[in-house]
Design a protein around this motif. Sequence first.
Motif, short mmCIF file in Angstrom:
data_model
loop_
_atom_site.label_atom_id
_atom_site.label_comp_id
_atom_site.label_asym_id
_atom_site.label_seq_id
_atom_site.Cartn_x
_atom_site.Cartn_y
_atom_site.Cartn_z
N TYR A 139 0.86 -1.18 0.00
CA TYR A 139 0.00 0.00 0.00
C TYR A 139 0.90 1.23 0.00
O TYR A 139 1.99 1.21 0.57
CB TYR A 139 -0.90 0.01 1.25
CG TYR A 139 -1.73 -1.23 1.36
CD1 TYR A 139 -1.23 -2.38 1.98
CD2 TYR A 139 -3.01 -1.28 0.81
CE1 TYR A 139 -1.97 -3.53 2.05
CE2 TYR A 139 -3.77 -2.44 0.89
CZ TYR A 139 -3.25 -3.57 1.50
OH TYR A 139 -3.99 -4.71 1.57
N SER A 179 -7.07 -0.68 6.99
CA SER A 179 -7.39 0.68 7.38
C SER A 179 -6.51 1.21 8.50
O SER A 179 -6.43 2.42 8.71
CB SER A 179 -8.86 0.79 7.79
OG SER A 179 -9.13 -0.07 8.87
N SER A 180 -5.84 0.32 9.23
CA SER A 180 -4.98 0.75 10.33
C SER A 180 -3.52 0.92 9.90
O SER A 180 -2.71 1.45 10.67
CB SER A 180 -5.05 -0.24 11.49
OG SER A 180 -4.44 -1.46 11.12
N TYR A 185 -1.44 4.32 10.37
CA TYR A 185 -1.36 4.93 11.69
C TYR A 185 -0.14 4.42 12.46
O TYR A 185 0.06 3.23 12.61
CB TYR A 185 -2.64 4.68 12.47
CG TYR A 185 -3.84 5.31 11.80
CD1 TYR A 185 -4.65 4.56 10.96
CD2 TYR A 185 -4.11 6.66 11.97
CE1 TYR A 185 -5.74 5.14 10.33
CE2 TYR A 185 -5.19 7.25 11.34
CZ TYR A 185 -6.00 6.48 10.51
OH TYR A 185 -7.06 7.08 9.86
#
Length: 127
Positions: A59, A106-107, A110
Amino acid sequence: QVQLVESGGGLVQPGGSLRLSCAASGRSVSTLAMAWFRQAPGREREFVAGLKRGMGTTYAANSVKGRFTVSRDNGKNTAYLQMNGLEPEDTAVYSCAASSGSPIVSSLPYASTYHYWGQGTQVTVSS
Protein backbone atom coordinates in the motif's frame (compact mmCIF):
# COMPACT_ATOMS: atom_id res chain seq x y z
CA GLN A 1 12.45 -8.36 20.43
CA VAL A 2 12.57 -6.95 16.93
CA GLN A 3 15.25 -4.46 15.96
CA LEU A 4 15.14 -2.38 12.79
CA VAL A 5 18.06 -0.55 11.22
CA GLU A 6 17.57 1.78 8.27
CA SER A 7 20.19 2.77 5.73
CA GLY A 8 20.42 4.33 2.29
CA GLY A 9 19.47 7.93 2.93
CA GLY A 10 21.42 10.86 1.56
CA LEU A 11 21.39 13.90 -0.66
CA VAL A 12 19.91 13.57 -4.13
CA GLN A 13 18.92 16.01 -6.86
CA PRO A 14 15.28 16.49 -7.87
CA GLY A 15 14.21 13.72 -10.20
CA GLY A 16 16.76 11.33 -8.74
CA SER A 17 16.34 7.99 -6.99
CA LEU A 18 17.28 6.39 -3.70
CA ARG A 19 16.66 3.00 -2.18
CA LEU A 20 16.21 2.79 1.57
CA SER A 21 16.81 -0.47 3.41
CA CYS A 22 15.39 -1.64 6.71
CA ALA A 23 17.28 -4.62 8.11
CA ALA A 24 15.32 -6.56 10.71
CA SER A 25 16.58 -8.88 13.43
CA GLY A 26 14.75 -10.96 15.98
CA ARG A 27 11.96 -12.05 13.67
CA SER A 28 11.41 -12.80 10.01
CA VAL A 29 10.10 -9.86 7.97
CA SER A 30 7.60 -12.24 6.36
CA THR A 31 5.86 -12.50 9.74
CA LEU A 32 5.74 -8.73 10.26
CA ALA A 33 3.55 -6.01 8.84
CA MET A 34 6.02 -3.32 7.83
CA ALA A 35 5.78 0.31 6.85
CA TRP A 36 7.75 3.41 6.04
CA PHE A 37 6.92 6.76 7.60
CA ARG A 38 8.54 10.14 7.14
CA GLN A 39 8.70 13.36 9.08
CA ALA A 40 9.81 16.70 7.73
CA PRO A 41 10.81 19.61 10.00
CA GLY A 42 7.75 21.30 11.44
CA ARG A 43 5.41 18.67 10.06
CA GLU A 44 3.68 15.65 11.51
CA ARG A 45 4.89 12.16 10.79
CA GLU A 46 3.13 10.69 7.79
CA PHE A 47 2.66 7.24 6.34
CA VAL A 48 4.52 6.61 3.10
CA ALA A 49 4.04 2.94 2.22
CA GLY A 50 3.55 -0.44 3.82
CA LEU A 51 3.20 -4.12 3.23
CA LYS A 52 1.22 -6.75 5.05
CA ARG A 53 2.70 -9.88 6.58
CA GLY A 54 2.42 -13.14 4.71
CA MET A 55 1.58 -12.41 1.09
CA GLY A 56 3.09 -8.94 1.44
CA THR A 57 0.32 -6.93 -0.20
CA THR A 58 1.59 -3.38 -0.57
CA TYR A 59 0.00 0.00 0.00
CA ALA A 60 1.22 3.53 -0.64
CA ALA A 61 0.13 7.04 0.21
CA ASN A 62 -1.41 8.99 -2.65
CA SER A 63 1.47 11.48 -2.52
CA VAL A 64 4.00 8.81 -3.53
CA LYS A 65 1.97 6.39 -5.65
CA GLY A 66 3.67 5.70 -8.94
CA ARG A 67 7.01 6.97 -7.59
CA PHE A 68 7.78 4.91 -4.47
CA THR A 69 7.68 1.12 -4.16
CA VAL A 70 7.88 -0.91 -0.95
CA SER A 71 9.17 -4.48 -1.02
CA ARG A 72 10.95 -7.06 1.10
CA ASP A 73 13.56 -9.76 0.68
CA ASN A 74 12.82 -12.63 3.03
CA GLY A 75 16.26 -14.16 2.48
CA LYS A 76 17.99 -10.97 3.58
CA ASN A 77 15.32 -10.23 6.20
CA THR A 78 15.15 -6.70 4.87
CA ALA A 79 12.43 -4.34 3.67
CA TYR A 80 13.08 -1.69 1.05
CA LEU A 81 11.64 1.59 -0.12
CA GLN A 82 12.57 2.39 -3.71
CA MET A 83 12.07 6.09 -4.33
CA ASN A 84 12.06 7.42 -7.88
CA GLY A 85 11.24 10.86 -9.21
CA LEU A 86 12.20 12.48 -5.92
CA GLU A 87 10.96 16.00 -5.26
CA PRO A 88 12.11 18.60 -2.71
CA GLU A 89 8.85 17.95 -0.86
CA ASP A 90 10.08 14.41 -0.17
CA THR A 91 12.84 15.75 2.08
CA ALA A 92 12.37 14.19 5.53
CA VAL A 93 13.65 11.66 8.02
CA TYR A 94 12.38 8.28 6.87
CA SER A 95 11.74 5.56 9.44
CA CYS A 96 10.69 1.97 9.07
CA ALA A 97 8.24 0.37 11.45
CA ALA A 98 6.97 -3.12 12.10
CA SER A 99 4.00 -4.75 13.73
CA SER A 100 4.00 -8.30 15.06
CA GLY A 101 0.23 -8.45 14.67
CA SER A 102 -2.00 -8.65 11.61
CA PRO A 103 -3.32 -5.11 11.28
CA ILE A 104 -6.29 -4.50 9.04
CA VAL A 105 -5.70 -2.39 5.96
CA SER A 106 -7.39 0.68 7.38
CA SER A 107 -4.98 0.75 10.33
CA LEU A 108 -1.79 0.56 8.26
CA PRO A 109 -1.31 4.35 7.93
CA TYR A 110 -1.36 4.93 11.69
CA ALA A 111 1.87 5.00 13.69
CA SER A 112 0.10 3.49 16.71
CA THR A 113 -0.31 0.26 14.72
CA TYR A 114 3.40 -0.48 14.90
CA HIS A 115 5.37 -1.91 17.81
CA TYR A 116 8.90 -1.50 16.56
CA TRP A 117 10.71 1.44 14.99
CA GLY A 118 14.09 2.11 13.46
CA GLN A 119 16.20 5.15 14.20
CA GLY A 120 15.48 6.88 10.89
CA THR A 121 17.56 7.98 7.93
CA GLN A 122 17.70 11.46 6.41
CA VAL A 123 16.66 11.99 2.82
CA THR A 124 17.36 15.41 1.34
CA VAL A 125 16.21 16.34 -2.16
CA SER A 126 17.88 19.50 -3.36
CA SER A 127 19.75 20.92 -6.32
